[in-house]
Design an enzyme around this catalytic site. Structure first.
Site, short mmCIF file in Angstrom:
data_model
loop_
_atom_site.label_atom_id
_atom_site.label_comp_id
_atom_site.label_asym_id
_atom_site.label_seq_id
_atom_site.Cartn_x
_atom_site.Cartn_y
_atom_site.Cartn_z
N HIS A 112 2.73 15.61 -38.68
CA HIS A 112 3.59 15.35 -38.86
C HIS A 112 5.31 15.00 -39.16
O HIS A 112 6.11 15.35 -39.65
CB HIS A 112 3.87 16.53 -40.73
CG HIS A 112 1.75 16.19 -41.58
ND1 HIS A 112 1.79 17.00 -42.35
CD2 HIS A 112 1.38 15.72 -41.55
CE1 HIS A 112 1.08 16.66 -42.96
NE2 HIS A 112 -0.05 15.72 -42.29
N CYS A 120 14.74 6.49 -36.38
CA CYS A 120 16.20 5.88 -36.71
C CYS A 120 14.80 4.86 -37.94
O CYS A 120 13.86 4.32 -37.37
CB CYS A 120 16.66 4.76 -35.96
SG CYS A 120 17.62 3.14 -36.54
N CYS A 139 22.93 5.29 -35.47
CA CYS A 139 20.92 5.23 -34.70
C CYS A 139 21.59 4.96 -33.00
O CYS A 139 22.99 4.15 -32.77
CB CYS A 139 20.15 3.77 -34.81
SG CYS A 139 19.23 3.67 -32.98
N THR A 179 -3.36 26.72 -44.70
CA THR A 179 -3.58 25.25 -45.92
C THR A 179 -4.41 24.92 -46.79
O THR A 179 -5.48 26.13 -46.63
CB THR A 179 -3.31 24.15 -44.30
OG1 THR A 179 -3.91 23.63 -45.02
CG2 THR A 179 -4.99 24.05 -43.65
N ASN A 204 -6.85 32.04 -44.47
CA ASN A 204 -5.55 32.16 -45.79
C ASN A 204 -5.80 33.07 -46.52
O ASN A 204 -6.39 34.21 -46.63
CB ASN A 204 -6.42 30.85 -45.56
CG ASN A 204 -5.87 29.22 -46.71
OD1 ASN A 204 -4.01 29.20 -45.95
ND2 ASN A 204 -5.76 29.54 -48.28
N GLU A 206 -6.03 32.49 -49.81
CA GLU A 206 -7.24 32.52 -50.95
C GLU A 206 -7.98 31.64 -49.67
O GLU A 206 -7.18 30.61 -48.77
CB GLU A 206 -6.28 32.52 -51.84
CG GLU A 206 -5.45 30.89 -51.43
CD GLU A 206 -3.97 31.25 -52.87
OE1 GLU A 206 -3.83 30.17 -52.01
OE2 GLU A 206 -4.04 32.12 -53.37
N1 APR Z 1 -0.66 33.88 -44.68
C1 APR Z 1 -2.16 33.45 -45.24
N2 APR Z 1 -1.91 32.21 -45.86
C2 APR Z 1 -0.90 31.79 -46.86
C3 APR Z 1 -0.02 32.78 -46.65
C4 APR Z 1 0.29 33.53 -45.39
N3 APR Z 1 0.91 34.81 -45.50
N4 APR Z 1 1.15 32.25 -47.46
C5 APR Z 1 0.79 31.48 -47.95
N5 APR Z 1 -0.87 30.46 -47.79
C6 APR Z 1 -1.68 29.94 -48.02
C7 APR Z 1 -2.03 29.67 -49.21
O1 APR Z 1 -2.66 30.47 -49.90
C8 APR Z 1 -1.92 27.75 -49.79
O2 APR Z 1 -3.43 28.11 -49.29
O3 APR Z 1 -1.11 28.80 -47.46
C9 APR Z 1 -1.47 27.54 -48.53
C10 APR Z 1 -0.31 26.51 -48.20
O4 APR Z 1 -0.73 25.87 -49.39
P1 APR Z 1 0.72 23.87 -49.08
O5 APR Z 1 1.76 25.06 -49.85
O6 APR Z 1 -0.31 23.11 -49.40
O7 APR Z 1 1.06 23.80 -47.73
P2 APR Z 1 0.00 22.80 -46.12
O8 APR Z 1 -1.43 22.97 -46.89
O9 APR Z 1 0.77 23.12 -45.15
O10 APR Z 1 0.27 21.14 -47.10
C11 APR Z 1 0.48 20.48 -46.65
O11 APR Z 1 1.16 19.24 -47.26
O12 APR Z 1 3.31 18.71 -48.88
C12 APR Z 1 2.71 18.17 -47.47
O13 APR Z 1 3.62 17.20 -45.27
C13 APR Z 1 3.48 18.68 -46.32
O14 APR Z 1 2.29 19.33 -44.19
C14 APR Z 1 2.77 19.11 -45.89
C15 APR Z 1 1.13 19.31 -46.48
#
Ligand code: APR
Length: 237
Positions: A112, A120, A139, A179, A204, A206
């Protein structure tokens, strides 16, 4: 990498940087609960109000500069140094905390984009940049005043997809860290790796949206569960 070492693809998301003080997107109080992503993370939002978008990313750049890698970033860098070429990080994050933790830059793919680079919007020239983004700056390649962060916005094609899919088809183990599994194409990587015969592991806080696609899952803060997994992987269990 020797023949018997498993090749690993590690997908990281905002959760791995949460404990470094960089907010996630969709959790309670997450970035997309504070601002509309349509306004700050789409080409249409940039066309509508470039000043607002650049101010948003200048603030994110400041936060990123003030942040430090945490034990999860450092553990992954340790794994990569202990097993050169065996573990590829594919990150959705635009921060540089993996590299600052010591991960080899060519073993971290920012699908990303990166906050510390500028693009630019007219000639697509991209360059490392730590000066504040401004609509008044031209640019360095074409002179047009159309600079934006080198970040992939919604509706745009992520970077490095060819290399990522090739690695997913070759890996023995796919690990997803921090994620939510809500955003494609990253959310589809687990199914792709699985179809190619890889084992799959989720680390993760959760269960993510794709939880059912993982053979194994460990839930908890990345700063605790990632170093544990790396120690096990390096046989220090
Ligand atoms: N340790 C482990 N996991 C964690 C923690 C932690 N301390 N804190 C939060 N999480 C987990 C949450 O449970 C959730 O599942 O991280 C995840 C974050 O999810 P998002 O906020 O949706 O982020 P992400 O999955 O990276 O988003 C994907 O979406 O907004 C776009 O481009 C942006 O790269 C990003 C993409």
């Amino acid at each position: 990498m020797t023949q018997d070492e498993p090749s690993i693809v590690i997908l990281t998301g905002a959760g791995i940087s949460a404990e470094s003080g960089l907010g996630t997107f969709r959790d309670a109080g997450g970035l997309w609960t504070q601002v509309r992503l349509e306004d700050v993370a789409t080409p249409e939002g940039f066309a509508r109000d470039p000043e607002r978008v650049l101010a948003f990313y200048n603030a994110r750049r400041e936060n990123c500069r003030a942040a430090q890698p945490n034990p999860a970033h450092r553990a992954l860098a340790r794994l990569q140094r202990a097993r050169p070429g065996a573990a590829l990080i594919v990150t959705q994050n635009v921060d540089d905390l993996h590299e600052r933790a010591g991960s080899p830059p060519d073993e971290v793919l920012h699908m990303h984009g990166r906050l510390d680079r500028t693009l630019c919007n007219f000639c697509r020239h991209a360059f490392d940049d730590d000066a504040p983004l401004s609509t008044a700056r031209g640019c360095p390649a074409c002179g047009v005043q159309a600079l934006r962060p080198d970040v992939v916005w919604f509706g745009e094609v992520p970077y490095h997809l060819e290399r990522i899919f090739a690695a997913l088809e070759r890996c023995d183990l796919f690990v997803s860290i921090g994620t939510s599994g809500e955003v494609h194409p990253a959310a589809g990587f687990v199914a792709h790796a699985r179809a190619a015969g890889a084992r799959t592991l989720e680390l993760n806080l959760e269960p993510s949206a794709g939880a059912r696609l993982f053979d194994k899952a460990v839930h908890g803060p990345a700063s605790r569960i990632v170093p544990q997994w790396v120690a096990e992987t390096l046989g220090e269990g």
